[in-house]
Every structure is written in structure tokens, then in C-alpha cells.
Design an enzyme around this catalytic site. Structure first.
Site, PDB file in Angstrom:
ATOM      1  N   SER A 146       0.857  -1.180   0.000  1.00  0.00           N
ATOM      2  CA  SER A 146       0.000   0.000   0.000  1.00  0.00           C
ATOM      3  C   SER A 146       0.890   1.226   0.000  1.00  0.00           C
ATOM      4  O   SER A 146       2.100   1.124   0.215  1.00  0.00           O
ATOM      5  CB  SER A 146      -0.911   0.014   1.229  1.00  0.00           C
ATOM      6  N   ARG A 391      -0.198  -3.830  -7.117  1.00  0.00           N
ATOM      7  CA  ARG A 391      -1.476  -4.375  -6.644  1.00  0.00           C
ATOM      8  C   ARG A 391      -2.597  -3.506  -7.168  1.00  0.00           C
ATOM      9  O   ARG A 391      -2.446  -2.284  -7.301  1.00  0.00           O
ATOM     10  CB  ARG A 391      -1.507  -4.398  -5.109  1.00  0.00           C
ATOM     11  N   THR A 427      -7.090   1.756   4.411  1.00  0.00           N
ATOM     12  CA  THR A 427      -6.725   0.865   5.509  1.00  0.00           C
ATOM     13  C   THR A 427      -7.632   1.079   6.710  1.00  0.00           C
ATOM     14  O   THR A 427      -8.092   0.120   7.339  1.00  0.00           O
ATOM     15  CB  THR A 427      -5.252   1.079   5.909  1.00  0.00           C
ATOM     16  N   CYS A 578      -0.123  -6.097 -17.514  1.00  0.00           N
ATOM     17  CA  CYS A 578       0.484  -6.883 -16.429  1.00  0.00           C
ATOM     18  C   CYS A 578       1.841  -6.288 -16.063  1.00  0.00           C
ATOM     19  O   CYS A 578       2.712  -6.149 -16.925  1.00  0.00           O
ATOM     20  CB  CYS A 578       0.654  -8.337 -16.857  1.00  0.00           C
ATOM     21  N   CYS A 602       3.991 -14.028 -11.357  1.00  0.00           N
ATOM     22  CA  CYS A 602       2.794 -13.306 -10.888  1.00  0.00           C
ATOM     23  C   CYS A 602       3.006 -12.628  -9.541  1.00  0.00           C
ATOM     24  O   CYS A 602       3.467 -13.231  -8.580  1.00  0.00           O
ATOM     25  CB  CYS A 602       1.623 -14.284 -10.802  1.00  0.00           C
ATOM     26  N   CYS A 605      -1.412  -9.208  -8.425  1.00  0.00           N
ATOM     27  CA  CYS A 605      -2.015  -7.870  -8.470  1.00  0.00           C
ATOM     28  C   CYS A 605      -3.462  -7.916  -8.921  1.00  0.00           C
ATOM     29  O   CYS A 605      -4.226  -7.007  -8.639  1.00  0.00           O
ATOM     30  CB  CYS A 605      -1.188  -6.943  -9.361  1.00  0.00           C
ATOM     31  N   CYS A 608      -5.002  -8.716 -14.519  1.00  0.00           N
ATOM     32  CA  CYS A 608      -5.476  -9.519 -15.650  1.00  0.00           C
ATOM     33  C   CYS A 608      -6.918  -9.951 -15.471  1.00  0.00           C
ATOM     34  O   CYS A 608      -7.695 -10.014 -16.431  1.00  0.00           O
ATOM     35  CB  CYS A 608      -4.556 -10.727 -15.845  1.00  0.00           C
TER      36      CYS A 608
END
Length: 633
Positions: A146, A391, A427, A578, A602, A605, A608
């Protein structure tokens, strides 16, 4: 049981409570290999569905009505003492089953806040509920990424003494800057942000600390276990999850290391998987939770982030910079940030809304361009990249919140979507949603109420008021950067969220992608290896890792669509959206292009799963423990 369940002791450490030497790993081997000093006790009798009560294993009468239509215990079932309490295990057909009062999927801010609040209520009411948290990351905090300028409102409510308990929250936000970037200039604008009382932190480190606090309360946390399937009873009520089988090779055969997954059940199951949670999305669709409250579709953005260590002379702890404009075009919503953390570290990031139209746009390459802007470059020069990650985040806000309660549990945190877009913070709202769900779960299990109180209390909370007031900010930018700024400024400074209407979102992100013939390809500069880097270099800094010999967790619903649709019509957008180069086209035996999926790259995130024009890619969980291993994010 032929599988080991990883359990951490409850001692803690201020730096990494779930990894310190004081936290020795204890292996609770599956049922058949547990060294009992005497034979397992006989199975509990089941005499009457309505009148029979189990022994008070958890401090209150436990009814077998909890699972009235699910699988009955077999003669291979018994109870096992754990941390002074007992759990019920069963073994049938090669799979084991464990039951808890409350099962939480995901050890992030929402999931851990829910677990902690549940145990606090147990202490207040002098009772006990068994609480289990399942986490797909190899360790708690390993998949957490984050910004993060942290608003401590929810933490103040949850753990009021956190300031005295060595929480990794040290650097107070000292000043806010807001820039409009052109290619070579940073024009200062009045800052719409007010971060007084907030802190610049690493969320992955805060989550590790929360994990330690949860363990101290007796919560059982199992990292390295991927929840791959939702379990239902005969009445379609959620009764838990199944973890993914381990030790399956790419061709589907069982390797020597094969271990079947475990059925983990809860009287209440809370899904806290984060943005675009794979099981949460299935539940939202199955129970039509958006339709239940006429919610709009969710909208998303992709956030790409690096943490740098910079020269001390350039470091200004607590400085918070947000920017809009370059390198993104005026029709693409997004922005960048530069946060000065502790220890000469800065967090640099770019957020790109996934409803962008140009299929040639590459968020990763846009981020590399950003670092060469003079206002950013002067901070980074002479520094070193410590970590890279990416992310997706949900930006739908108030309009997109689904009804969060379903038979057997609830959806909390970013799986439901409580991000405050103009604040760029989620958050605190995620944590509060977890706390409210925990209170509802406790009431349902201990006081005879039901989980619908979660929805009622959520709508009466500061989360709801905050998201309602900011509801028109994101959809205003559907009309472009300048109109969006104008509308949001009027809302923020004049009307303060009290307009009598609610704007709607535009197309779903995957539908927003234009055909390639409408755009010209974008030529991105090559990385210099000093400020900008190629994808393999960045991936190395993410610590991402998967067992190569396992079935791909990235599934194509129709294997023909990439070559027949995505490549010719959209110029292969999956090779660009990606941020980990998972997707690339290679020549097959006949010299024709064929999509190759490098699933081992990968970053989890979920871009896709969101942006593919035909929604042909389904993101599912890989084997437990796979993925990135963040420590600074």
C-alpha cells in the site's frame, strides 16, 4: 492427515513478530501423524439434531446445529487440544476437516482487525470463541502492499495503547504537497489533502505487528495456505473453505510431495482477501450481493510502487507529495505519490485507473517514465531500490459497495471495497469494517442476533458517512482531468459532499478498452538501469516466487481467445497491463503466435482478472506460500 499445518507461537517481536527467533514454528501434523500418548478418543455421538449439544469446548454450549446439513463426523473424527483449547478434526476420503467458530480468509488489516475484535469481545463477555485466520502468503504481511499514509482512527478504536506497544508507526506526516506535472515542470497547487495526525508507514510491517497482537490473544494464524474453494452445505450456506492441494505437477499428476488440501470450516466465515478477492467475487456473484442493494459495478486502478533508500540530505521524514498529470494523458485517471518514510526511505508510486482506453498504454513503463521527471529524479538520484511491487485497488467507492452479508458469513475490507478515493486511503475503513463484522459475528454466535447487524452498523458508522461524502469524486473524472478537477473541487471545498445527486460510473474497466486500430503504438524509452529498470530486475526486487512445476493459477476460460481476439483486435493488451510480464506471445511449432503464461512471475495484483477485454482470464490462488514476499511495502 498427510499435511502439516504451520502454527506460530504467541510470543511477539517489535520488528517482525511472526518471524523472530522467539516465535518457534510448531508443526501440528495432520491427524494420523500426531504423536498421541494414548489412542484418540471415540467420536462424539450425534443423537438428536435439535436437542443434542456438544461438550462446552469453547466456553459455551456448542450445537451440532451449526453444520446441520454438512458432512457428519466419521469414526475417524476426534478432538485435539491446541493452545489450551480444543478443535474438532475429521478425516475422510483423504481430506481432513477442522472446525472453528469463526474462520477468516486473509491476514490483512481487515481480517486481523476482525480477529482481534472478536477476542476482545470474548474477554469482555468472559467467553471464548475459536478464531482461525488463513493466509495465502508465506508469512503474515508478505502479500501486503500500500502507499501508505495511515490514518489511525480505526486503530485508535481497536488498540488504543498502540503508541506504547512498539507499533511500527513512527513518522508523522509533516507537510502535504500537491503537484500538477507537465513533462518537465512540477506546478504547485493548493493541496486538497489534510494529513495532520496521519503517519507515513509500511503497511506490510504494520500487518506483521497486528499479527503478533492477534497471536497474543490466542488467535490461530495459518500462513502459507491458499483458500481455493468455498464450502457450502445442502442449503447453500457457506460453511468454510477448502485449501489448495499441494504437490500437483503441471500435467496434473501427483508428485511425491503431494498433500491434499484441508477443509476448514467456521460457524461464521469472513472473507478478507483484499481487492478482487477470488472467492469473494464468487460469493458476490452467487448471492447477487450487488443486485441486493442496486450497487454499481466495481472500478479499479493498478498501483505500482518502489521503495528507495536515498541520500540523507534529500530525505525529509514525513513529507507527503501527491501529483497528477504527466506521464498520463488527460483522459486517463491516475496520479503519483512520493512519501518520505523512516530510515532514509521513500515510497514512490504510480496509480493508473484500469478504465483507460488506449490498449497500447503500459502502466509499468509509465512508472519508469515518471522516475525521470526532474522533480522526482532529483530525489532518487544516488539512491537504491529496495523493493518493487504492484497491486490493484478498488475505486468504486460508495456506489459500488455490495450487500456484504451472505448466508454463513460476510465480506470485509477491500474485498467489499471501502477505499476513500479522494483521501487515497482504505486501511482505516477496511479495519473498521472488520471490527464491525466481528461484533456482528460475536452477536450471532453468543447473543442470538444475526449477521445482518453488520450491514446496519456499517451504514451507521463513520465509514459510511466518509464514503458517502466522497462518492462523486471518482466518477467526475469520467469526463477528463480538467472537468474532474473542477467538479471535485466544488464538492470538496464548497458543497462538502452534500450534493443531492450521485454520479454513476462509466463502463466496466474491461469494456473501456478500445480496439487497437483507434490508437497508435506508444514507444517507451529503454530503461537506463539507474532510475528505470526492466521487468526482470524489478521482479527480483519483489521476491516473488512460485513452484514452476504446478498447474497455472491463471486460467483461460477459452484458450482460443488470445490468438483470435486479443492479439489481432487489441494488439495483445495482456502483455502491457500486467506489471510482471506474465503474458507474452511466442511462436509455436508452425511459426504462429501463441500466448505463453509465465505464472511464476505473478505478483498477485489481479490486473489480468479485471482488464482482459473479454474477461477470459481467471485469477485463482496458486499453491500456498507462492507470490511476492514484501517487507517494506
Amino acid at each position: 492427515m498427510h499435511r502439516f499445518i504451520l502454527k506460530l507461537s504467541s510470543s511477539s517481536s517489535s520488528t517482525n513478530p511472526l518471524k523472530s527467533s522467539k516465535n518457534q514454528l510448531r508443526l501440528l501434523s495432520s491427524i494420523t501423524s500426531i504423536p498421541f500418548t494414548s489412542p484418540p478418543p471415540p467420536p462424539l455421538s450425534r443423537t438428536s439434531h435439535r436437542t443434542n449439544r456438544f461438550l462446552s469446548r469453547f466456553g459455551y454450549p456448542y450445537s451440532d446445529d451449526s453444520f446441520p446439513k454438512s458432512r457428519a463426523f466419521s469414526s475417524k473424527s476426534w478432538t485435539l487440544g491446541v493452545n489450551g483449547r480444543s478443535r474438532c478434526f475429521s478425516s475422510e476420503a483423504g481430506r481432513e476437516s477442522i472446525e472453528y467458530d469463526v474462520l477468516i480468509i486473509g491476514a490483512g488489516p481487515a481480517g486481523l482487525s476482525a480477529a482481534i475484535r472478536l477476542k476482545q469481545l470474548c474477554l469482555e463477555k468472559n467467553t471464548d470463541l475459536s478464531v482461525c485466520v488463513v493466509e495465502k502468503g508465506a508469512e503474515v504481511g508478505g502479500h501486503i502492499i500500500s502507499g501508505n499514509v495511515f490514518e489511525p482512527l480505526a486503530l485508535d478504536e481497536l488498540l488504543p495503547n498502540w503508541r506504547q506497544e512498539q507499533a511500527p508507526i513512527e513518522i508523522a506526516a509533516s507537510n502535504d504537497k500537491f503537484w500538477f506535472l507537465t513533462k518537465n515542470r512540477a506546478i504547485s497547487l493548493p493541496s486538497p489533502f489534510d494529513n495532520k495526525g496521519n503517519y507515513v508507514i509500511s503497511l506490510s510491517q504494520l500487518v506483521r505487528w497486528l499479527g503478533g497482537k492477534a497471536e497474543e490473544l490466542g488467535i490461530e494464524i495459518y500462513p502459507g495456505f491458499s483458500a481455493s474453494e468455498v464450502l457450502y452445505d445442502a442449503s447453500d450456506k457457506v460453511v468454510g473453505i477448502a485449501t489448495k492441494d499441494m504437490g500437483i505437477s503441471k500435467d496434473g499428476s501427483h508428485k511425491e510431495t503431494f498433500q491434499p488440501g484441508v477443509d476448514i470450516k467456521g460457524r461464521v466465515t469472513l472473507f478478507a482477501e483484499g481487492c478482487r478477492g477470488s472467492l469473494s467475487e464468487k460469493i458476490i456473484k452467487k448471492y447477487k450481493l450487488r443486485e441486493e442493494v442496486n450497487a454499481q459495478h466495481q472500478t479499479y486502478a493498478l498501483g505500482i510502487k518502489e521503495v528507495w533508500e536515498i541520500d540523507e540530505s534529500k530525505h525529509n521524514p514525513g513529507e507527503v507529495v501527491h501529483a497528477i498529470g504527466w506521464p498520463l494523458d488527460p483522459k486517463t485517471y491516475g496520479g503519483s505519490f512520493l512519501y518520505h518514510m523512516n530510515d532514509r526511505q521513500v515510497a514512490l508510486g504510480l496509480v493508473v485507473a484500469l478504465n483507460y482506453k488506449n490498449p497500447f498504454l503500459n502502466p509499468y513503463e509509465e512508472f519508469q517514465k515518471l522516475k525521470h521527471h526532474p522533480a522526482i529524479k532529483r530525489t532518487l538520484e544516488g539512491g537504491t531500490v529496495l523493493q518493487y511491487g504492484a497491486r490493484t485497488l478498488n475505486e468504486g467507492g460508495f456506489q459500488s459497495i455490495p450487500y456484504p452479508v451472505f448466508p454463513g458469513g460476510a465480506i470485509i475490507g477491500c474485498s467489499a471495497g471501502f477505499l476513500n478515493v479522494p483521501k487515497i486511503k482504505g486501511t482505516h475503513t477496511a479495519m473498521k469494517s472488520g471490527m464491525l463484522a466481528a461484533e456482528a459475528a460475536f452477536g450471532a454466535l453468543h447473543e442470538g442476533s444475526n449477521m445482518n447487524t453488520y450491514w446496519d452498523n456499517l451504514r451507521g458508522s463513520w465509514v459510511w458517512k466518509e464514503l458517502y461524502a466522497s462518492r462523486n469524486y471518482r466518477p467526475a473524472f469520467e469526463y477528463g482531468l480538467i472537468p474532474g478537477l473542477a467538479v471535485s473541487a466544488i464538492e470538496h471545498y464548497v458543497l462538502r459532499g452534500k450534493v443531492p445527486f450521485t454520479l454513476k460510473h462509466g463502463k466496466a474497466d474491461h469494456e473501456a478498452t478500445d480496439l487497437a486500430r483507434k490508437w497508435k503504438p506508444i514507444e517507451y524509452p529503454k530503461p537506463d538501469g539507474v532510475l528505470s529498470f526492466d521487468v526482470p530486475t524489478s521482479l527480483y526486487r519483489s521476491n516473488t516466487n512460485h513452484d514452476h512445476d504446478q498447474p497455472s493459477h491463471l486460467r483461460l476460460r477459452d484458450p482460443k481467445i488470445p490468438e483470435k481476439v486479443n492479439l489481432p483486435e487489441y494488439a495483445a493488451p495482456e502483455t502491457r497491463y500486467c506489471p510482471a510480464r506474465v503474458y507474452e506471445y511466442v511462436e509455436d511449432e508452425e511459426g504462429k503466435p501463441k500466448l505463453q503464461i509465465n505464472a511464476q512471475n505473478c505478483l498477485h495484483c489481479k490486473a489480468c482478472d479485471i482488464k482482459d477485454p473479454k474477461q477470459n482470464i481467471e485469477w485463482t490462488v496458486p499453491e500456498g506460500g507462492g507470490g511476492p514476499a514484501y517487507s517494506h511495502m
